[in-house]
Motif scaffolding. Sequence first.
Motif, short mmCIF file in Angstrom:
data_model
loop_
_atom_site.label_atom_id
_atom_site.label_comp_id
_atom_site.label_asym_id
_atom_site.label_seq_id
_atom_site.Cartn_x
_atom_site.Cartn_y
_atom_site.Cartn_z
N ASP A 476 69.52 29.95 69.91
CA ASP A 476 70.57 30.74 69.26
C ASP A 476 70.60 30.37 67.78
OD1 ASP A 476 73.20 31.41 68.15
OD2 ASP A 476 73.84 31.84 70.20
N GLU A 477 70.30 31.32 66.90
CA GLU A 477 70.19 30.98 65.47
C GLU A 477 71.50 30.45 64.90
OE1 GLU A 477 70.09 34.03 62.38
OE2 GLU A 477 70.14 35.58 63.95
N TYR A 478 72.63 30.92 65.40
CA TYR A 478 73.91 30.46 64.86
C TYR A 478 74.24 29.05 65.33
CZ TYR A 478 74.15 35.43 63.85
OH TYR A 478 73.86 36.69 63.40
N LYS A 479 73.93 28.73 66.58
CA LYS A 479 74.13 27.37 67.06
C LYS A 479 73.15 26.41 66.38
CE LYS A 479 75.96 28.95 71.47
NZ LYS A 479 75.65 29.35 72.86
N ASN A 480 71.93 26.88 66.16
CA ASN A 480 70.95 26.07 65.46
C ASN A 480 71.41 25.79 64.03
OD1 ASN A 480 68.35 24.75 65.57
ND2 ASN A 480 67.65 26.31 64.14
N GLU A 481 72.02 26.80 63.39
CA GLU A 481 72.57 26.61 62.05
C GLU A 481 73.67 25.55 62.07
OE1 GLU A 481 74.45 29.47 58.60
OE2 GLU A 481 75.41 29.46 60.59
N PHE A 482 74.49 25.56 63.11
CA PHE A 482 75.56 24.57 63.22
C PHE A 482 75.01 23.15 63.20
CE2 PHE A 482 78.14 21.79 66.00
CZ PHE A 482 79.30 21.74 65.24
N VAL A 483 73.90 22.94 63.91
CA VAL A 483 73.28 21.61 63.91
C VAL A 483 72.94 21.18 62.49
CG1 VAL A 483 71.32 20.25 64.74
CG2 VAL A 483 72.34 21.98 66.23
N GLY A 484 72.40 22.12 61.70
CA GLY A 484 72.08 21.82 60.31
C GLY A 484 73.31 21.51 59.47
N LEU A 485 74.41 22.22 59.73
CA LEU A 485 75.65 21.97 58.98
C LEU A 485 76.20 20.58 59.29
CD1 LEU A 485 77.44 25.43 59.34
CD2 LEU A 485 76.40 24.48 57.27
N VAL A 486 76.15 20.18 60.55
CA VAL A 486 76.63 18.83 60.90
C VAL A 486 75.77 17.79 60.19
CG1 VAL A 486 77.03 17.20 62.78
CG2 VAL A 486 77.51 19.62 63.12
N GLY A 487 74.47 18.05 60.12
CA GLY A 487 73.58 17.14 59.41
C GLY A 487 73.93 17.03 57.94
N LYS A 488 74.21 18.17 57.30
CA LYS A 488 74.60 18.16 55.89
C LYS A 488 75.91 17.40 55.69
CE LYS A 488 72.51 22.47 54.21
NZ LYS A 488 72.79 23.79 53.60
N ALA A 489 76.86 17.62 56.59
CA ALA A 489 78.14 16.91 56.49
C ALA A 489 77.93 15.41 56.62
CB ALA A 489 79.10 17.41 57.56
N SER A 490 77.04 15.01 57.51
CA SER A 490 76.75 13.59 57.68
C SER A 490 76.13 13.01 56.41
CB SER A 490 75.81 13.40 58.87
OG SER A 490 75.48 12.04 59.04
N GLU A 491 75.18 13.75 55.83
CA GLU A 491 74.50 13.28 54.62
C GLU A 491 75.43 13.23 53.41
OE1 GLU A 491 71.31 16.01 54.26
OE2 GLU A 491 70.25 15.26 56.03
N SER A 492 76.50 14.01 53.43
CA SER A 492 77.41 14.05 52.27
C SER A 492 78.13 12.73 52.07
CB SER A 492 78.45 15.17 52.46
OG SER A 492 79.41 14.80 53.44
N GLY A 493 78.30 11.96 53.14
CA GLY A 493 79.01 10.70 53.04
C GLY A 493 80.53 10.83 52.98
N PHE A 494 81.05 12.06 53.10
CA PHE A 494 82.49 12.26 52.99
C PHE A 494 83.25 11.77 54.23
CE2 PHE A 494 81.57 16.07 50.08
CZ PHE A 494 81.78 15.33 48.95
N TYR A 495 82.58 11.74 55.37
CA TYR A 495 83.32 11.59 56.63
C TYR A 495 83.04 10.28 57.35
CZ TYR A 495 83.54 16.44 55.40
OH TYR A 495 83.72 17.61 54.68
N GLY A 496 82.15 9.46 56.87
CA GLY A 496 81.91 8.16 57.47
C GLY A 496 81.30 8.25 58.84
N GLY A 497 81.15 7.13 59.49
CA GLY A 497 80.55 7.11 60.80
C GLY A 497 81.58 7.16 61.92
N GLY A 498 82.82 6.84 61.63
CA GLY A 498 83.85 6.82 62.65
C GLY A 498 85.21 7.10 62.05
N ARG A 499 86.26 6.61 62.71
CA ARG A 499 87.62 6.84 62.26
C ARG A 499 87.83 6.27 60.85
NH1 ARG A 499 92.01 9.93 62.30
NH2 ARG A 499 93.92 8.77 62.04
#
Length: 500
Positions: A476-499
């Motif tokens: 599913d191209e939209y679900k696959n895109e979501f995986v990429g967005l989560v990866g970008k969010a992780s790389e941004s460093g804004f949200y940390g690894g946990g709470r």
Amino acid sequence: MNKKILSVLAALSALSVAFAGCSAAGDGAHWPSEPDAPLYEDENHGDGNYVYDGFKEQDFSLVSEKPSSYFSLDRNTAGYSLMRSQINYGTKIMPDSVRIEELINYFDYSYPAPDGAAVNVSTYLSDCPWNDSSKLMLVGLKTTEMNLSGSNANYVFLIDVSGSMSGDSRLELAKKGLNTLVDNLGENDLVSVVTYANGVKEVLNGEECSENGKAIIKESISSLVAGGGTNGGDGLERAYRIAAEHFITGGNNRVIIISDGDFNVGMSSTEQLKEFIQTKAEHGVYLSVLGVGMYNMRDDVLQTLATCGNGNYAYLDNETEIRKVFTDEINATLKTVAKDAKAGVTFTQSVEKYRLIGYDTKLISEDDFENPDSDAGELGSNLCVSALYEIVPAENAEGKLADVTVKYKDVTGETQTDETATAEVTLETPSSQDLSFISCVAEFGLVLRDSQYRGTAAITAVLQRLDGLGAYTAADEYKNEFVGLVGKASESGFYGGGRQ
């Protein structure tokens, strides 16, 4: 917060407060004046007036005190596109922009289709990834498929051409979207075009969608330019008047507004707008709301217009979203099959407490749920709608956990009928890959909101589970895109690894 931002918010406060009858008033998120520049939403990075509805997340409810949960059903997806835009711009997400149900409902799922009805309900159960003592309970709805070619339609395009709409991400994207829509309409459909800026202009009135008519409609749309104030109230009044002139009994009558939501000229009292929209909705003219742009984009206003106008709300941030809304899901966007849809979930004593994730602005009372004349949400053709609960089973839980009832008016026939769909959840209710993916979307939303209910939720955990769903998301191209967005969010460093 600097004085300039405070002055912007003060100027907007009347608009936010007056809309509270249809949705909660919001705090402002702030964007720079250059829409194509990297964006950040705090007081140190820009002075825009991007405004979201503020809302309080629902707490857990004890079944011993409140066994039932009631909410209005719809399938707005703007929240997902807004999240995607912020991540793609390199922006830290504004928590009030995260409406978790809109993230979940952006996607299609493999829920069983209805047989002889407008809606079917199915249920699923799994462990909760961010809380070891909880379970996730999913209520999945699938609506019947109705082709738009089966009935004539009367559409009024209401296009914001004010100065704030200038730019490739606003009016130019709006033109591409509407021209794509025109390509997909039937030859017997009627299209009218109304624009508004300082004043209101009737560009086309009842043009048929023949081959030549489509060329005329598209030429009229493509020639539009932006400039001036934002007389949105008078624009709505003219659009609904034209929709009434061409009203098709038993047909699909709809106003489609495309705007950044910044009404500042003419009928701008939000109480007047709310009453006007609700009255028109009662007379069989539906509303589709399409948001564009970032700076000056009033998400709170557009969401409220959709809520009060028996409508749906999507946000166009790129050409892929145009294809999704106007080609892949055109029937869902433009054809209502279930009106005044609402859900009621009653838990048994095998559940200690529960929390509905999302739908925070769509809660209704038991009286409204039981009242067949109360206004609720509208559901389009051939789409999935999901509601996710976090539940804590009782110590000696056994057997049935909950009964689910969905009430709606079936509008697929010549006359609308009151219908009900039901399902139940037991400890033996199975999970599914859909629920596994939805749990990833929900956990991601909890992190973006920095929710007090996020438990151990973390982006690293979401990425690990998505990796295990590789074949599922790749299909599913939209679900696959979501995986990429989560990866970008992780790389941004804004949200940390946990709470945080």
